[in-house]
Scaffold this motif. Sequence first.
Motif, PDB file in Angstrom:
ATOM      1  N   ALA A 164      -4.255   2.783 -23.862  1.00  0.00           N
ATOM      2  CA  ALA A 164      -3.632   3.898 -23.864  1.00  0.00           C
ATOM      3  C   ALA A 164      -3.549   5.144 -22.759  1.00  0.00           C
ATOM      4  O   ALA A 164      -4.110   5.977 -22.760  1.00  0.00           O
ATOM      5  CB  ALA A 164      -3.768   4.560 -25.317  1.00  0.00           C
ATOM      6  N   PRO A 165      -3.207   4.530 -21.706  1.00  0.00           N
ATOM      7  CA  PRO A 165      -3.390   5.383 -20.332  1.00  0.00           C
ATOM      8  C   PRO A 165      -2.722   6.850 -20.545  1.00  0.00           C
ATOM      9  O   PRO A 165      -3.212   7.624 -20.055  1.00  0.00           O
ATOM     10  CB  PRO A 165      -2.884   4.678 -19.145  1.00  0.00           C
ATOM     11  CG  PRO A 165      -1.755   3.622 -19.808  1.00  0.00           C
ATOM     12  CD  PRO A 165      -2.457   3.331 -21.234  1.00  0.00           C
ATOM     13  N   ASP A 166      -1.481   7.013 -21.272  1.00  0.00           N
ATOM     14  CA  ASP A 166      -0.971   8.218 -21.292  1.00  0.00           C
ATOM     15  C   ASP A 166      -1.840   9.264 -21.977  1.00  0.00           C
ATOM     16  O   ASP A 166      -2.020  10.421 -21.642  1.00  0.00           O
ATOM     17  CB  ASP A 166       0.496   8.083 -21.846  1.00  0.00           C
ATOM     18  CG  ASP A 166       1.591   7.609 -20.959  1.00  0.00           C
ATOM     19  OD1 ASP A 166       1.269   7.317 -19.829  1.00  0.00           O
ATOM     20  OD2 ASP A 166       2.456   7.340 -21.574  1.00  0.00           O
ATOM     21  N   ARG A 170      -3.274  12.297 -20.518  1.00  0.00           N
ATOM     22  CA  ARG A 170      -3.304  13.792 -21.228  1.00  0.00           C
ATOM     23  C   ARG A 170      -4.522  14.667 -21.441  1.00  0.00           C
ATOM     24  O   ARG A 170      -4.806  15.735 -21.416  1.00  0.00           O
ATOM     25  CB  ARG A 170      -2.270  13.660 -22.244  1.00  0.00           C
ATOM     26  CG  ARG A 170      -1.583  15.035 -22.801  1.00  0.00           C
ATOM     27  CD  ARG A 170      -0.650  14.871 -23.820  1.00  0.00           C
ATOM     28  NE  ARG A 170      -0.769  13.871 -24.760  1.00  0.00           N
ATOM     29  CZ  ARG A 170      -0.286  12.501 -24.962  1.00  0.00           C
ATOM     30  NH1 ARG A 170       0.573  12.250 -24.028  1.00  0.00           N
ATOM     31  NH2 ARG A 170      -0.463  11.879 -26.082  1.00  0.00           N
ATOM     32  N   MET A 171      -5.586  13.798 -22.019  1.00  0.00           N
ATOM     33  CA  MET A 171      -6.798  14.257 -22.551  1.00  0.00           C
ATOM     34  C   MET A 171      -7.533  14.810 -21.257  1.00  0.00           C
ATOM     35  O   MET A 171      -8.119  15.901 -21.340  1.00  0.00           O
ATOM     36  CB  MET A 171      -7.568  12.997 -23.178  1.00  0.00           C
ATOM     37  CG  MET A 171      -8.902  13.588 -23.490  1.00  0.00           C
ATOM     38  SD  MET A 171      -9.923  12.231 -24.385  1.00  0.00           S
ATOM     39  CE  MET A 171     -10.092  11.273 -22.967  1.00  0.00           C
ATOM     40  N   LEU A 172      -7.621  13.970 -20.094  1.00  0.00           N
ATOM     41  CA  LEU A 172      -8.451  14.489 -18.917  1.00  0.00           C
ATOM     42  C   LEU A 172      -7.603  15.594 -18.231  1.00  0.00           C
ATOM     43  O   LEU A 172      -8.465  16.599 -17.610  1.00  0.00           O
ATOM     44  CB  LEU A 172      -8.612  13.485 -18.083  1.00  0.00           C
ATOM     45  CG  LEU A 172      -9.500  12.246 -18.637  1.00  0.00           C
ATOM     46  CD1 LEU A 172      -9.636  11.008 -17.923  1.00  0.00           C
ATOM     47  CD2 LEU A 172     -11.023  12.732 -18.793  1.00  0.00           C
ATOM     48  N   PHE A 173      -6.536  15.718 -18.174  1.00  0.00           N
ATOM     49  CA  PHE A 173      -5.864  16.774 -17.597  1.00  0.00           C
ATOM     50  C   PHE A 173      -5.970  18.060 -18.197  1.00  0.00           C
ATOM     51  O   PHE A 173      -5.678  19.055 -17.615  1.00  0.00           O
ATOM     52  CB  PHE A 173      -4.414  16.493 -17.269  1.00  0.00           C
ATOM     53  CG  PHE A 173      -3.920  15.892 -15.732  1.00  0.00           C
ATOM     54  CD1 PHE A 173      -4.191  16.607 -14.720  1.00  0.00           C
ATOM     55  CD2 PHE A 173      -3.603  14.448 -15.708  1.00  0.00           C
ATOM     56  CE1 PHE A 173      -3.833  16.050 -13.371  1.00  0.00           C
ATOM     57  CE2 PHE A 173      -3.120  13.907 -14.626  1.00  0.00           C
ATOM     58  CZ  PHE A 173      -3.426  14.753 -13.355  1.00  0.00           C
ATOM     59  N   GLU A 191       3.027   5.900  -8.429  1.00  0.00           N
ATOM     60  CA  GLU A 191       1.798   5.401  -7.510  1.00  0.00           C
ATOM     61  C   GLU A 191       0.665   6.413  -7.858  1.00  0.00           C
ATOM     62  O   GLU A 191      -0.592   6.045  -7.988  1.00  0.00           O
ATOM     63  CB  GLU A 191       2.401   5.604  -6.015  1.00  0.00           C
ATOM     64  CG  GLU A 191       1.151   5.432  -5.334  1.00  0.00           C
ATOM     65  CD  GLU A 191       1.543   5.641  -3.907  1.00  0.00           C
ATOM     66  OE1 GLU A 191       0.548   5.260  -2.924  1.00  0.00           O
ATOM     67  OE2 GLU A 191       2.531   5.830  -3.504  1.00  0.00           O
ATOM     68  N   GLU A 192       0.930   7.737  -8.227  1.00  0.00           N
ATOM     69  CA  GLU A 192       0.097   8.750  -8.438  1.00  0.00           C
ATOM     70  C   GLU A 192      -0.812   8.325  -9.754  1.00  0.00           C
ATOM     71  O   GLU A 192      -1.744   8.427 -10.077  1.00  0.00           O
ATOM     72  CB  GLU A 192       0.622  10.036  -8.453  1.00  0.00           C
ATOM     73  CG  GLU A 192       1.051  10.590  -7.013  1.00  0.00           C
ATOM     74  CD  GLU A 192       1.921  11.861  -6.906  1.00  0.00           C
ATOM     75  OE1 GLU A 192       2.152  12.456  -5.797  1.00  0.00           O
ATOM     76  OE2 GLU A 192       2.248  12.127  -8.212  1.00  0.00           O
ATOM     77  N   ARG A 193       0.221   7.850 -10.963  1.00  0.00           N
ATOM     78  CA  ARG A 193      -0.426   7.759 -12.174  1.00  0.00           C
ATOM     79  C   ARG A 193      -1.371   6.383 -11.950  1.00  0.00           C
ATOM     80  O   ARG A 193      -2.388   6.561 -12.678  1.00  0.00           O
ATOM     81  CB  ARG A 193       0.663   7.124 -13.091  1.00  0.00           C
ATOM     82  CG  ARG A 193       1.356   8.471 -13.836  1.00  0.00           C
ATOM     83  CD  ARG A 193       2.598   7.934 -14.606  1.00  0.00           C
ATOM     84  NE  ARG A 193       2.268   6.786 -15.257  1.00  0.00           N
ATOM     85  CZ  ARG A 193       1.774   6.967 -16.587  1.00  0.00           C
ATOM     86  NH1 ARG A 193       1.612   8.376 -17.098  1.00  0.00           N
ATOM     87  NH2 ARG A 193       1.370   5.990 -17.287  1.00  0.00           N
ATOM     88  N   LYS A 194      -1.101   5.345 -11.144  1.00  0.00           N
ATOM     89  CA  LYS A 194      -1.852   4.356 -10.757  1.00  0.00           C
ATOM     90  C   LYS A 194      -3.147   4.773 -10.270  1.00  0.00           C
ATOM     91  O   LYS A 194      -4.218   4.193 -10.726  1.00  0.00           O
ATOM     92  CB  LYS A 194      -1.173   3.074 -10.169  1.00  0.00           C
ATOM     93  CG  LYS A 194      -1.716   1.902  -9.803  1.00  0.00           C
ATOM     94  CD  LYS A 194      -1.079   1.116  -8.883  1.00  0.00           C
ATOM     95  CE  LYS A 194      -1.920  -0.282  -8.636  1.00  0.00           C
ATOM     96  NZ  LYS A 194      -0.913  -1.199  -7.642  1.00  0.00           N
ATOM     97  N   THR A 195      -3.012   5.486  -9.347  1.00  0.00           N
ATOM     98  CA  THR A 195      -4.356   6.025  -8.515  1.00  0.00           C
ATOM     99  C   THR A 195      -5.254   6.722  -9.496  1.00  0.00           C
ATOM    100  O   THR A 195      -6.422   6.338  -9.643  1.00  0.00           O
ATOM    101  CB  THR A 195      -3.990   6.974  -7.497  1.00  0.00           C
ATOM    102  OG1 THR A 195      -3.093   6.185  -6.389  1.00  0.00           O
ATOM    103  CG2 THR A 195      -4.939   7.669  -6.787  1.00  0.00           C
TER     104      THR A 195
END
Length: 284
Positions: A164-166, A170-173, A191-195
């Motif tokens: 659940a990457p989203d 959201r948790m880490l940000f 690309e930034e999301r993947k990184t």
Amino acid sequence: MATIARLTTTAALDLGKLEYRFDQRGGPTVVMFHGGHMHAGLALGEETFVDAGYSVLVPSRPGYGRTPLSTGTTTSGFADVVRSLCDHLGITRVAAVVGISAGGRTAMATAARHPDFVERVILQSAVGPLPWPDTRTRLAARLAFGPATERLTWSAVRAIMRTAPDVGLRMLFGDLTALPARQVMTALSAEERKTLIELFSRMRSGRGFRNDLAAGREGVDDVTQPTLVIASRNDGSVPFAHAERLASTIQHASLIESNADSHFIWLGHDWPSISGKICDFLAA
């Protein structure tokens, strides 16, 4: 911005064992001190120096990666270790030390203790001489990254990033931005999301982050080299007040305010312009 896992090596120095990565390109050397939860095997924020042809030396700070906590331990002690590593590698002078986040203290200590060795200092979202982190974050970090919990914490992060990457982002940000985390995520490119997913999936704290929490505030008053301080007011991890204090305390410092949405200034729309100013600063 691209985060790519890199191979590292270790050196058995008189002052202790040290993990590092040395990417040689023929140009002058820049030494990068990453922040919390990072190690030499992760390349983050290096593109400016790579594109300009600089060689990049990245040590894992005490307690991170394969550098034992006993190697250096304090920022001033590790500054001497890094100087020893450079002697070992035949590096007689470095164009700059770059301190990112909690690594800022080590960069400043290295510059202060070895002024004839370090030409310039670049501080990015760096912790300054103010109290850091706040009490709530400090208590939470001691629980999440203690000896018995650190591995479990990062295993959970990797699982969330995989399934659940989203939710994970959201948790880490939540701890990295002063803006609503959902707003910051919406502005990210694919690309930034993947990184970022790759970055958070590879982070570890080891014993290093708890050591960062105990670090002193020495070195700032003794930095005499030209210094570039870069930070964003939207940083939720290291308040902008740290950058302002650094810029007012270090004798030859100038401050660049990033418009980035978070602690990761490399994601700001103005990063290409800031990157150019870094190159100008190094060439001055």
